[in-house]
Design a protein around this motif. Structure first.
Motif, short mmCIF file in Angstrom:
data_model
loop_
_atom_site.label_atom_id
_atom_site.label_comp_id
_atom_site.label_asym_id
_atom_site.label_seq_id
_atom_site.Cartn_x
_atom_site.Cartn_y
_atom_site.Cartn_z
N GLU A 231 0.82 -1.21 0.00
CA GLU A 231 0.00 0.00 0.00
C GLU A 231 0.85 1.27 0.00
N CYS A 232 1.95 1.24 -0.74
CA CYS A 232 2.84 2.40 -0.83
C CYS A 232 2.46 3.25 -2.05
N GLY A 233 2.71 4.55 -1.96
CA GLY A 233 2.53 5.42 -3.10
C GLY A 233 3.75 5.34 -3.99
N LEU A 234 3.60 4.73 -5.17
CA LEU A 234 4.75 4.45 -6.03
C LEU A 234 4.70 5.22 -7.35
N ASP A 235 4.02 6.35 -7.36
CA ASP A 235 3.91 7.11 -8.60
C ASP A 235 5.28 7.50 -9.13
N GLN A 236 5.56 7.13 -10.37
CA GLN A 236 6.81 7.43 -11.06
C GLN A 236 8.05 6.83 -10.36
N ILE A 237 7.86 5.78 -9.60
CA ILE A 237 9.01 5.11 -8.99
C ILE A 237 9.90 4.55 -10.09
N ASP A 238 11.20 4.59 -9.86
CA ASP A 238 12.17 4.11 -10.86
C ASP A 238 12.72 2.76 -10.40
N LEU A 239 12.32 1.70 -11.12
CA LEU A 239 12.79 0.33 -10.85
C LEU A 239 13.63 -0.19 -12.02
N THR A 240 14.26 0.72 -12.74
CA THR A 240 15.05 0.34 -13.89
C THR A 240 16.16 -0.64 -13.52
N GLN A 241 16.17 -1.78 -14.17
CA GLN A 241 17.18 -2.83 -13.97
C GLN A 241 17.26 -3.31 -12.51
N ALA A 242 16.20 -3.11 -11.77
CA ALA A 242 16.14 -3.65 -10.41
C ALA A 242 15.82 -5.15 -10.47
N SER A 243 16.05 -5.84 -9.38
CA SER A 243 15.77 -7.27 -9.30
C SER A 243 14.82 -7.53 -8.13
N LEU A 244 13.69 -8.16 -8.43
CA LEU A 244 12.71 -8.49 -7.40
C LEU A 244 12.58 -10.01 -7.32
N ARG A 245 12.93 -10.57 -6.20
CA ARG A 245 12.85 -12.02 -6.01
C ARG A 245 12.06 -12.30 -4.73
N ASN A 246 11.03 -13.13 -4.86
CA ASN A 246 10.17 -13.46 -3.71
C ASN A 246 9.68 -12.19 -3.02
N THR A 247 9.27 -11.24 -3.82
CA THR A 247 8.89 -9.92 -3.30
C THR A 247 7.45 -9.61 -3.65
N ALA A 248 6.75 -8.91 -2.74
CA ALA A 248 5.35 -8.57 -2.94
C ALA A 248 5.18 -7.06 -3.05
N ILE A 249 4.43 -6.65 -4.08
CA ILE A 249 4.00 -5.26 -4.20
C ILE A 249 2.48 -5.29 -4.22
N ILE A 250 1.85 -4.69 -3.23
CA ILE A 250 0.42 -4.83 -3.03
C ILE A 250 -0.26 -3.47 -3.09
N LYS A 251 -1.34 -3.39 -3.87
CA LYS A 251 -2.16 -2.18 -3.98
C LYS A 251 -1.33 -0.98 -4.37
N ALA A 252 -0.68 -1.06 -5.51
CA ALA A 252 0.17 0.04 -5.99
C ALA A 252 -0.27 0.48 -7.37
N ASP A 253 -0.15 1.78 -7.62
CA ASP A 253 -0.40 2.34 -8.94
C ASP A 253 0.94 2.41 -9.67
#
Length: 357
Positions: free
Chosen positions: A137-159
């Motif tokens: 439930e984080c505000g992620l407007d225009q967040i930059d995840l360029t070339q990031a790595s997500l493993r066993n990770t949850a993003i919940i209720k995000a725009d």
């Protein structure tokens, strides 16, 4: 003032109401303490060791944590806009209701950490690594995840409609209730991703690896899923109206109770797929491979199966009015009447014979 902070920490006393703006705490060790309502605006914690600390209602605006190692610590209701966390290491850290807009986490490594209800608008996580983390439930407007790595990770209720996702690597992630409307996601790998209730309307997923992905109740209206690789993917109760799944690899995929009206499965590999109770009206299955596919109780009214390949393809109790079966090959199974009667039997409304007199 800094000396007072360390004295409180050494005696396990809470430190509160301090003004430590612009202080140099580079390389310092802060451990096993609680800091309340203290201002660290513009201070430097570069390379610091922060262990088992609790920061509550503190102001870190413009502070630097570059290269810091943060473990077992909590930041609650803190102001931390435009902070620097480049190459920082996080281990079992909780950030709760913190303002982190425009913070820079480039190259940071986060493990077993949670960010909940934080403001992260325009925050930068380029080339950062997430391992067993949660962004809830984080505000992620225009967040930059360029070339990031997500493993066993949850993003919940995000725009995530304006997030920067180029080169984002995902493995076994959860994107529940996330809005990705209209996004071009072709650079992502979403194998084993949980996209339940995600909004992916008009999204471009052409050629994406969705092997084993869970899209329970996801909305994919008008989405481009052509040539996706999605064996064993789960689309139960998903909305795929008008979606393009042509040439897709969907062996063992499950579309039970999905809404597929107007979708395109031309040339798709659908052997052993399940369409039970699906709304598949006016769907194009031309030249699709449908070996052992199940259409139990599905509505395929006006659908086109021209040139499709059947092998014991099961249309038990399916509604087929107006469907086109021209040039198809192989065998199909029709409704089993005895089975249909058994499925319709309801002891609550059918009286035993002896009670009818």
């Amino acid at each position: 003032m800094v000396e007072s902070l360390f004295e409180h920490l050494s005696h396990d006393w809470p430190y509160r109401d301090g003004v430590l703006d612009g202080q140099d705490l580079s390389g310092a060790t802060l451990a096993k303490g609680t800091v309340l309502k203290t201002s660290f605006r513009g201070s430097s914690f570069a390379g610091a060791q922060i262990r088992d600390m609790n920061f509550v209602d503190c102001d870190f605006t413009g502070a630097s944590f570059d290269g810091a190692q943060v473990a077992g610590s909590t930041f609650m209701n803190c102001i931390a806009g435009e902070t620097l966390w480049r190459e920082a290491q996080f281990e079992t850290v909780v950030l709760m209701a913190c303002a982190l807009d425009r913070a820079n986490f480039s190259g940071a490594q986060l493990a077993r950490s949670t960010l909940m209800r934080c403001g992260l608008a325009q925050a930068v996580f380029a080339q950062a690594g997430f391992e067993t983390c949660g962004l809830m439930e984080c505000g992620l407007d225009q967040i930059d995840l360029t070339q990031a790595s997500l493993r066993n990770t949850a993003i919940i209720k995000a725009d995530l409609r304006r997030a920067l996702l180029d080169g984002l690597a995902c493995d076994t992630i959860l994107l529940t209730d996330c809005d990705l409307t209209g996004r071009d996601l072709r650079s992502l790998t979403l194998a084993r991703a949980n996209l339940s209730k995600a909004i992916l309307n008009q999204a471009n997923l052409s050629g994406v690896d969705l092997s084993g992905a869970l899209l329970l109740e996801a909305s994919l209206v008008g989405a481009d899923l052509s040539r996706v690789v999605a064996p064993s993917a789960i689309f139960v109760k998903a909305d795929l109206r008008g979606a393009n799944l042509s040439q897709a690899s969907l062996s063992n995929a499950v579309f039970q109770e999905a809404v597929l009206a107007g979708a395109n499965f031309d040339g798709a590999q659908l052997d052993m797929s399940v369409f039970s109770s699906a709304d598949a009206r006016a769907v194009s299955f031309r030249r699709a491979r449908l070996d052992y596919a199940l259409f139990h109780h599905a509505d395929v009214t006006s659908s086109d199966f021209s040139g499709a390949r059947f092998l014991r393809t099961d249309f038990h109790c399916a509604t087929t009015e107006g469907a086109i079966f021209v040039g198809q090959s192989g065998s199909a199974l029709e409704t089993d009447m005895a089975r249909a009667v058994g499925e319709l039997y309801d002891p609550r409304v059918v009286k035993p014979f002896e009670l009818r007199r």
